[in-house]
Structures are given as C-alpha cells and as structure tokens.
Enzyme design. Structure first.
Site, short mmCIF file in Angstrom:
data_model
loop_
_atom_site.label_atom_id
_atom_site.label_comp_id
_atom_site.label_asym_id
_atom_site.label_seq_id
_atom_site.Cartn_x
_atom_site.Cartn_y
_atom_site.Cartn_z
N ASP A 450 0.84 -1.20 0.00
CA ASP A 450 0.00 0.00 0.00
C ASP A 450 0.88 1.26 0.00
O ASP A 450 2.08 1.22 0.28
CB ASP A 450 -0.89 -0.02 1.23
CG ASP A 450 -2.20 0.74 1.03
OD1 ASP A 450 -2.34 1.43 0.01
OD2 ASP A 450 -3.08 0.62 1.91
N GLU A 453 2.68 6.94 -2.67
CA GLU A 453 2.30 8.00 -3.62
C GLU A 453 2.78 9.39 -3.20
O GLU A 453 3.36 10.12 -4.01
CB GLU A 453 0.78 8.05 -3.80
CG GLU A 453 0.17 6.78 -4.34
CD GLU A 453 -0.31 5.85 -3.25
OE1 GLU A 453 -0.83 4.77 -3.58
OE2 GLU A 453 -0.17 6.20 -2.05
N ASP A 517 -8.96 3.51 -3.02
CA ASP A 517 -10.12 3.71 -2.14
C ASP A 517 -11.31 4.28 -2.90
O ASP A 517 -11.27 5.42 -3.39
CB ASP A 517 -9.75 4.65 -1.00
CG ASP A 517 -8.64 4.09 -0.12
OD1 ASP A 517 -8.36 2.87 -0.24
OD2 ASP A 517 -8.05 4.84 0.66
#
Length: 783
Positions: A450, A453, A517
């Site tokens: 995860d 970014e 998400d």
C-alpha cells in the site's frame, strides 16, 4: 502547464523560445537517426548565430515501430539528472532505422518499419506518417523552451501537494528562482482523434479536453488525482506517445490548444517516442518492449481474495468463521488478506504481528493455511511510525529519507511522526527485505504494498543523490520492485505477486495493481472500471478493485453487481473499510450468486491464464477497453462501461438499480450469450434489457473457441489439460480455429485444441497429444 492566454497571446511574464529553424544536421554516431541543432531565432547570416538558446534535437529510432525525439537545452545539467526510466528491461530492441535525405534541400527522414518522421529545415517541423498517411506532427512553433514566473509553478497549483507546508518544516528553505524553465512539445490532434491512457485516471475515459498531471497522489477514485500516473497515451489514430521522463509530466489534451496535445516538463530536456502499430494491441506490444512487460503471475492469484477489511475485528474466531463460511457456501477463498491491524495501532510499520491478537502468529497462519488451503497476504507500506519499535533502528542505520540538514523527514498524516524508507539506499533495501523475509519464514506468501504516492519532493535528499522531483513517481516502482524481488527470490520466478496501489511507467512489471479507495456506490464502481481501462491502455496487464467498494457499506444490490463485475476481472478481491465483504452479510442469496461466479472464473482459467501469458510475452492486457479490440468500429471508441476479457468475452457490468434497464453495445457479427448459448445477437447493435440481480451480460465473440475446466473444480490452480469442455462459437464454414492450452505453470504451453468446420458446417474438435477433452459443445457455424 498552460503557457498561453488564448491561442495568440502568452500569459503575462512568460518568455518563450520557439524552435524555428534547423541550422545543422548530422547523422548520429549510432546511425539510428539525426542530430539537429535548432535555432530559436531566424538565422539570416552569421551574426544571427550569436547568443540566444539553441535546441539540440535528436530524432532517432531505438526499435522497430518507434521514433524518438529528444529536445535538450543545457545538456550538462541533464546528464547528471537521476533517476531515469529503464528502457528495454525485458525484451531487446529490434533495430531497423533507415535514414534518408529528401530530394529537396532541407528535408530529412528517419523511418522504422512502416513509421517515418519527416523533418523540414525552415521552418523546422517534424511530421510522423505510417502506411501512406499522416499520424500527427510537430508543426511550426510546436517545440519550445518557456521561462515561467516561479510563483506560477508551486506544486499546490498543479497537483495538490503543499509546497508551503514542506518549506515551513525545513529550517533552511531553498532559495527560490525568479523563473522556472520548461521544455514543451505539441503534437497535432486530427478531427475525430481520441486520446486514452495516461495511467489510472478515474475521470472521463476519453482524455480530450483534460489537463492531466503525471504526479502520483492518494486521492481516492473520485477526483482528478490518481495513484498510478503514466506518461503514455494511446490514440485511435494508430499510434501511442511515451514521454521518457520519470518526474512530473503535464499534458494538455486539447485543453490549452484544442487541436493539439501539449506536453511539458520542468527542466532542460524532454524526450518522447511515437509508437506506431497496425492495431492498438501492437502499439502496446511495442510500448511494453520499450518499458517492460507485465510479469507472469502464479495461477493461484486469479482465485478469490478475501480481506479482513480495515477497521474490523481480526481475531482468530472471526477469521476462521469467515473462511469456514465461504467453504460451506461453495465460495472457496484462495488468498486470505490481513489488513493494517495485524500490527499494533500507531506502529505501522513494525512488521510484527500484534501479540495481543496474535500470540502465536506462525502457528495461527499454519492452521488457517492447512485447514482452508489459502495463501496468506499481509498489508505493508514503506512508512515507519516513530512509535514503531524499529524506528530508532531505521534512524541509526540511515534508512530513512532525510531533510537537507541530514535529519529524517517526518510528518503525522498517516502515523505519528512517520519517516519513509529511502529506497535508493542499498543498506535500507536490505534492511527492509530482511523484515519481509522474516514474515515469509513464518508463513506469509505475498504482500499488499500500500501507499508510496505522496513521497516528499521539496527540502529532502535521497541517499544516492536522486532529484526528489524525479523520485516522487519513481519511488512507487522501486518500492514494488523491492518487494516483488524478495518474493521471487524466495518462491521462484513466476511465483511472485504483490497487490500494489502505486505505480508509474515500468510498474507494470510488478503486478498486480488495484484501484485504491472507492465508495460503495454505482458511481464508484464505474470509476473503478474507468480507472482499470485507462491503466490497461497504458501497458498494465492486470487490474483489480475493492469488490463492493472500500468506504461505506454497499446495499445488497450494489454488492451483488460488484461481485459479478469483480469475478470477471483479472483479479478479484473482497475488501472494505469498516464493514465486512463476506456475502452472507448481504443475504444468503448473495452467497449463492457469488458461488456461481467463482465457479465460472475457475472454469475459465485455461482461457484466462492464456491471456496472462499474452500479457507477459506481448503486453496485451487481460481486461481491455473495447476500442483496443475493435479499432475499426467507431462506436467502441467512447465505451467505458463494458470491456473485453481477453479477445473473446465481452463483459457488460450493470450500474443501475434493480429493475432498471441497462444498455450496452455489441460489435459486428453473431455473438452468443455465454450463460444462455441458445441466445444469439447479430451486431452491430445496442441492447437494452433488465438484467436479473444474479446475472451479468457476457457475450462470446464469433469465431471463438473457449476451453473450460470441469465444473466444481474449487480452485484456480489445477491441471488445465484434463477434462476440458471445449465450446466453439460460429466457426466459419471450411475454416479451422486453434487455441493454445497452457499447463498453468509458468508460460508453458501444453498443447492445443483445434476446431474444424467442414463444408456442411459440422464442427470437429481435434486436441493435441496430452490434452484431454471431456465435452464438446458447438454453436452454429455461419450459414
């Protein structure tokens, strides 16, 4: 970046230097193109050669079907810029450049296969053509340097990150310049030309009219931000454009000048490649030769992934109950995922199971793996909380990204005082890899990688001296590669997989990627599909998403529609935030529907795994936009609510409430319903219908041969050569169609099945040695 005020004027304070005239041309040393010197002012006599920028432009072909244009100003500065993008990492180039001087003075040509670039001297232009027609061109004043007032270039103006905040936390803010230099190039947009790709973008699938910044951010699926930005686009006019720059690349797709795609980067150099193909899939083949092929994934990854969800209970009783419940309802789970709270709160990442909930993690993992036959995935990221027991270890080892004063960069956005692993430091990579090895030792099989970014880009320094602006996007590739390489080292080539959120160009080599998400709505379900289709039009072979949506709890009808769509995606994961995604939470009927689709996906594995091999060897995505498969059908060019799963299956997810009509398009030919093979449709046509809640429209393309595994096989990884059911669809009279049968191990092809239609329309099926066919079903050949 927009430099103009309308079409004719420049914004106040912008200083342009347009490439106007070629003043020198030489074949380059490698004989694959020309090196040009381009003046930014008219040169009428020798006195005009004094002062003023001169652009060094290289026009060359590194491989068949691709022509590069590299525009440089201050070459010395760019020579030390890093990181760069690795080219040809998996497949070697196919050199075939041909250089020609035109019959008239001041005309040069570089050709590569059927693609050519024609260069004129005065005015300086480049025209790209293929198969007798012009694809696009960089016309008069299409290439330029721009000096832009610094205050206009603040990162918060272009991509949402806050430069002021970064500076305020730096005791020695860098001196700001008066101007920032940009290199800009524009390519013509023809009437009717459409642009796709640029990575995972959740807005309109056709990018015309959009300003797109290739700058990774974790903004969810409902904004202009994206987790996986890629400086590559593909057109419906027979070419793609790859910008070879690892940092921020700004695209104005008919948005500043409506008949041009403008591309700009801050710095002294811009390089792009025009990539031609006779089909969109050939363009992707050539693009992924240049930037890397998707890795071949193990067959077990194509089964159903079940997550604990994020904010829910992870205790052993709950987990065992879910896995047992899935088995009892014929919804077998192949990968079980433990999300963030397998570690203690505030300690992400510690790489240590929370001892309060998992007193014996090795025994716990062994029990559920042996009992339920699952692989184990755990959540990780590259951030280390200052409350993690390994934070001091990271600081003392120098493993974190530092500020300019040598202290660790920290912030509080996700965890208290977190630092970020400096992926450019070999010692930090070894340290991080050792943490993963320890988890593999106790039974972990794969990792959900995860984040990655919002990597800091101002007021920081990397171990290897990389430019933070260039590292911001690149970090995602290096991070996922590190984890992927650990898994490949431990389990072998062809057995590694990550479940990644962040990526950029080259990241397709380390699959699989999911869409991030999203909300639990029909709108978010459509966003996820648009993001996936944009991503797979950008060189990525596989795509996934959170079935049912991440945020919120989906109503049963949205859950059921999403399950059907999710199990007709390359990878299928049930995951949420504060609510579970096991089907009986949405009614026992939901479990029955899921069981049907799980079984169908398992049965389709001989077909799906063959598409995975094609992704690995040719860069063809498993899940692909309609226009990639039907470029000659103009109706497909705007479709973003349906897709092809491989070349043969058209899938049309339902995005409307139960009882309302859905609408989708069928291209030319006689198509057969996959679930109801007595139903035929002659395309091209639009279909409007009410689809029952337990169904999804799936149509088989005429001329297809599908090989299915046996019913109730119960898993995606089995022997694909035994007990096959061969289904033939509209085999033309007097012709034969053959398909390869993968073994399911690596990219090994075990044999083939061939369907032969005789003059009377009867179809015979022939299987090669080692392929066992149990059932043959043939649907009518053409009359």
């Amino acid at each position: 970046m927009r430099f103009n005020d309308g079409f004719w004027l420049l914004k106040h304070g912008v200083k342009p230097y347009f490439g106007l005239q070629v003043v020198q041309v030489l074949p380059n040393q490698t004989a694959d193109g020309y090196d040009l010197q381009v003046s930014t002012k008219p040169v009428r006599h020798r006195g005009d050669t004094l002062a003023g920028p001169v652009l060094s432009v290289r026009v060359y072909s590194p491989t068949e079907g691709a022509i590069g244009v590299k525009i440089e100003h201050f070459k010395g500065r760019e020579a030390f810029a890093r990181p760069g993008i690795t080219l040809f990492p998996d497949a070697p180039p196919i050199p075939c450049a041909v250089l020609e001087e035109g019959p008239d003075e001041g005309l040069w040509s570089v050709s590569s296969g059927t693609l050519a670039a024609d260069i004129t001297q005065n005015p300086y232009t480049i025209t790209f053509r293929a198969n007798g027609r012009t694809l696009t061109s960089a016309g008069v004043k299409h290439q330029a340097l721009y000096d832009v007032p610094y205050k206009w270039t603040l990162r918060n103006a272009s991509n949402g990150s806050c430069l002021a905040t970064d500076f305020s936390s730096n005791p020695n803010p860098p001196t700001t310049p008066e101007f920032v230099r940009y290199v800009n190039s524009e390519l013509n947009l023809s009437p009717g030309e459409l642009i796709y790709g640029l990575g995972e973008q959740f807005g309109a699938f056709v990018k015309n009219g959009q300003s797109v910044s290739v700058w990774n951010q974790d903004g969810g699926t409902s904004s202009e931000q994206a987790y996986k930005c890629v400086p590559f686009y593909i057109t419906n006019r027979g070419y793609g454009v790859f910008v070879n720059h690892p940092g921020e690349v700004e695209f104005e797709v008919g948005s500043e000048k409506v008949s041009r795609v403008g591309t700009s980067v801050a710095g002294e150099s811009l390089e792009y490649f025009i990539i031609h193909g006779d089909t969109p899939l050939q363009i992707l083949d050539r693009y992924t030769r240049l930037t890397g092929r998707p890795a071949l994934l193990p067959s077990w990854t194509f089964g159903l992934w079940l997550s604990t969800s994020f904010l829910t209970s992870y205790d052993s009783t709950t987990v065992a109950g879910f896995l047992q419940g899935m088995q009892e309802r014929d919804c077998p789970v192949r990968v079980f995922h433990l999300d963030c709270f397998w570690m203690k709160q505030y300690e992400w990442c510690s790489f240590t199971f929370d001892p309060d909930n998992f007193p014996d993690p090795e025994g716990y993992l062994a029990e559920i793996k042996n009992t339920y036959g699952v692989k184990i995935c755990v959540w990780i990221n590259p951030y280390i909380s200052q409350l993690s027991p390994i934070f001091d270890e990271a600081v003392q080892g120098g493993y974190l990204i530092n500020r300019l004063d040598g202290t660790p960069w920290q912030w509080d956005l996700w965890q208290p005082g977190l630092g970020i692993v400096d992926i450019t430091n070999p010692a930090a990579r070894e340290w991080y890899a050792a943490k993963l090895d320890a988890l593999i030792d106790i039974g972990v099989d794969t990792f959900k990688t995860d984040f990655g970014e919002r990597i800091p880009h101002t007021g920081v320094q990397f171990f290897d001296g990389s430019d933070p602006m260039r590292m911001h996007n690149t970090y995602s590739v290096l991070y996922n590669q590190l984890v992927f390489d650990v898994l490949e080292r431990r389990f072998g080539k062809g057995e590694a997989v990550v479940f990644a959120r962040s990526a950029t160009v080259g990241g397709q080599r380390f699959p699989v990627h999911w869409g991030g998400d999203c909300e639990s709505t029909f709108e978010a379900m459509a966003e996820s599909l648009r993001g996936a289709l944009s991503l797979t039009a950008s060189g990525f072979g596989f795509a996934s998403h959170d079935i049912g949506g991440f945020e919120g709890t989906p109503p049963p009808e949205i859950y059921n529609r999403w399950v059907a769509y999710g199990l007709f995606s390359s990878h299928s994961r049930l995951h949420g935030s504060g609510s579970y995604r096991v089907p009986w939470q949405y009614g026992e009927e939901a479990a029955q529907y899921m069981a049907k689709f799980v079984d169908i996906k398992h049965r389709l594995m001989p077909y799906i795994y063959l598409q995975a091999i094609q992704a690995n060897t040719r860069g063809h995505p498993v899940q692909r936009a309609m226009f990639l498969e039907f470029p000659e059908d103009l109706t497909t060019h705007h479709l973003d609510r349906q897709y092809m799963l491989g070349p043969s299956l058209l899938v049309a997810p339902v995005f409307v409430p139960e009882g309302e009509e859905t609408e989708y398009y069928i291209p030319a030919g006689r198509w057969t319903s996959f679930f109801y093979p007595d139903r035929f449709v002659d395309g091209p046509c639009w279909i409007k219908e009410v689809v029952p809640i337990d169904e999804i429209p799936v149509w088989v393309r005429p001329g297809s041969v599908l090989c299915l595994g046996p019913p109730g096989v119960g898993r995606p990884d089995y022997n694909y050569t035994v007990d096959l059911e061969v289904q033939t669809y509209e085999v033309p009279i007097g012709q034969s169609i053959g398909v390869d049968i993968p073994s399911g191990r690596s990219n090994h092809i075990a044999g083939y099945v061939k369907a032969v239609s005789d003059p009377a329309g009867r179809v015979d099926v022939i299987a090669s040695q080692g392929i066992h066919v149990a059932v043959v079903q043939s649907f009518p050949a053409y009359a």
